[in-house]
Design an enzyme around this catalytic site. Structure first.
Site, short mmCIF file in Angstrom:
data_model
loop_
_atom_site.label_atom_id
_atom_site.label_comp_id
_atom_site.label_asym_id
_atom_site.label_seq_id
_atom_site.Cartn_x
_atom_site.Cartn_y
_atom_site.Cartn_z
N LYS A 23 14.46 -6.97 3.73
CA LYS A 23 14.82 -6.11 4.86
C LYS A 23 16.13 -6.51 5.54
O LYS A 23 16.87 -5.65 6.00
CB LYS A 23 13.70 -6.08 5.90
CG LYS A 23 12.47 -5.28 5.48
CD LYS A 23 11.49 -5.18 6.64
CE LYS A 23 10.33 -4.26 6.32
NZ LYS A 23 9.46 -4.05 7.50
N ASP A 25 10.56 1.37 11.59
CA ASP A 25 9.43 0.62 12.13
C ASP A 25 9.23 0.84 13.62
O ASP A 25 8.09 0.92 14.10
CB ASP A 25 9.61 -0.88 11.86
CG ASP A 25 9.29 -1.27 10.43
OD1 ASP A 25 8.48 -0.56 9.80
OD2 ASP A 25 9.84 -2.27 9.94
N ARG A 52 0.82 -1.21 0.00
CA ARG A 52 0.00 0.00 0.00
C ARG A 52 0.86 1.27 0.00
O ARG A 52 0.33 2.37 -0.01
CB ARG A 52 -0.91 0.01 1.23
CG ARG A 52 -1.88 -1.16 1.26
CD ARG A 52 -2.99 -0.96 2.28
NE ARG A 52 -3.79 -2.17 2.40
CZ ARG A 52 -5.08 -2.17 2.73
NH1 ARG A 52 -5.69 -1.05 2.99
NH2 ARG A 52 -5.74 -3.30 2.84
N SER A 53 2.17 1.10 0.02
CA SER A 53 3.05 2.26 0.08
C SER A 53 2.91 3.21 -1.11
O SER A 53 2.95 4.43 -0.92
CB SER A 53 4.50 1.80 0.23
OG SER A 53 4.70 1.21 1.51
N ALA A 104 9.23 -8.23 12.93
CA ALA A 104 8.35 -7.18 13.45
C ALA A 104 8.45 -7.09 14.96
O ALA A 104 8.44 -5.99 15.54
CB ALA A 104 6.91 -7.46 13.04
N THR A 116 10.64 -4.05 1.55
CA THR A 116 9.67 -4.91 2.19
C THR A 116 10.11 -6.36 1.99
O THR A 116 11.20 -6.61 1.44
CB THR A 116 8.24 -4.65 1.66
OG1 THR A 116 7.30 -5.39 2.43
CG2 THR A 116 8.11 -4.99 0.18
N TYR A 140 -3.17 -5.17 9.89
CA TYR A 140 -4.18 -4.16 9.51
C TYR A 140 -5.08 -4.65 8.38
O TYR A 140 -5.81 -3.87 7.78
CB TYR A 140 -3.52 -2.82 9.14
CG TYR A 140 -2.48 -2.88 8.06
CD1 TYR A 140 -2.84 -2.84 6.70
CD2 TYR A 140 -1.13 -2.96 8.37
CE1 TYR A 140 -1.88 -2.88 5.71
CE2 TYR A 140 -0.17 -2.99 7.39
CZ TYR A 140 -0.54 -2.95 6.05
OH TYR A 140 0.41 -3.00 5.07
#
Length: 279
Positions: A71, A108, A21-22, A138, A67, A225
């Site tokens: 990373k 992040d 979605r970036s 994460a 992404t 999300y």
């Protein structure tokens, strides 16, 4: 908005990258601020990562986001890496410097904290106890963010004991291991609960975590999300806990990169959230 031959360029590298979605996120800010620029998806195979990163200055790019699955691998490619990325063991932002060298960072951790504070105004993490579910990349970013925010202790529960131990060793004594079977009991007395796993995401099983022992005053957040309201967040809201969804982490982590590439510091607003969700 018309893009000229002098447009500032940035993008997101991933494999695959179509789900990101970036581009929609950065495109909103470019339009909002009237910037002559573009942010594009860059589908780069793992074997081509080093060549693609090194090509950025030659192609006139100001930098890019990284992404999955790039990373971690990018750490060995760029010319310099900031302290946060070193601690986390991953980077998500690359900036092409004036001399053509590449600087890598990880936004992040501050993105997670900024989202938490926006979603739970007045939340003070100093001296508090957090429970973190998961021990992947994460989770490492979340742990670093929480430590920097001053939490006194982090109880870490993950299905893989080996990954749990690796994270505990990296961030002891603040982080302590909790057996997966004891995750529900670990919620007793906690001030914050964070799910960093993909459990609860669309297409994944729900996170099996009864909240009975969690204090009603605790804040609950989920970095997932999609869906925006996971079963964990719905259960937390139903019992009166403050619940913070994961979309804001994506939005807030994007701010430093946009500022570096395009020369304007954007803000995270309700309108931006609605726009990104409309993708």
């Amino acid at each position: 908005m018309t893009i000229s031959g002098k447009a500032k360029l940035a993008g997101v590298m991933g494999w695959p990258v179509g789900h990101s979605r970036s581009p929609r996120l950065h495109g909103y800010w470019l339009e909002q601020h009237g910037i002559d620029g573009a942010y594009v998806p860059l589908a780069v195979r793992p074997d081509d990562l080093a060549a693609a990163l090194r090509a950025l200055p030659k192609l006139g790019f100001r930098g890019c986001n990284l992404t999955v699955p790039h990373k971690e691998a990018a750490l060995a490619v760029v010319d310099r890496v900031d302290a946060a990325a070193r601690r986390i063991g991953a980077m998500n932002t690359v900036v092409v410097e004036a001399d053509g060298t590449l600087s890598g960072s990880n936004t992040d951790a501050p993105g997670f904290i900024a989202n938490l504070r926006q979603g739970a105004p007045g939340l003070d993490l100093a001296g508090k106890t957090a429970v973190v579910i998961g021990a992947g990349g994460a989770a490492r970013a979340v742990v670093v963010g929480l430590i920097d925010a001053g939490v006194a202790g982090i109880r870490l529960a993950n299905r893989s004991a080996e990954r749990t131990q690796a994270l505990v060793e990296a961030f002891a004594p603040v982080v302590g291991a909790v057996a997966w079977d004891a995750r529900a009991q670990a919620l007793a007395g906690a001030d914050l609960l964070v799910n960093t796993t993909s459990l609860g995401m669309v297409g994944e099983p729900a996170l099996d975590l009864p909240l009975d022992a969690l204090p009603a005053t605790a804040t609950v957040t989920d970095i997932v999300y999609a869906p925006l309201e996971t079963a964990l967040l719905a259960a937390a809201r139903a019992r009166g806990n403050v619940a913070v969804d994961g979309l804001g982490m994506l939005l807030h982590q994007a701010v430093p990169g946009f500022a570096a590439w395009f020369g304007t510091t954007p803000t995270v607003t309700a309108e931006l959230r609605a726009h990104v969700l409309g993708a």
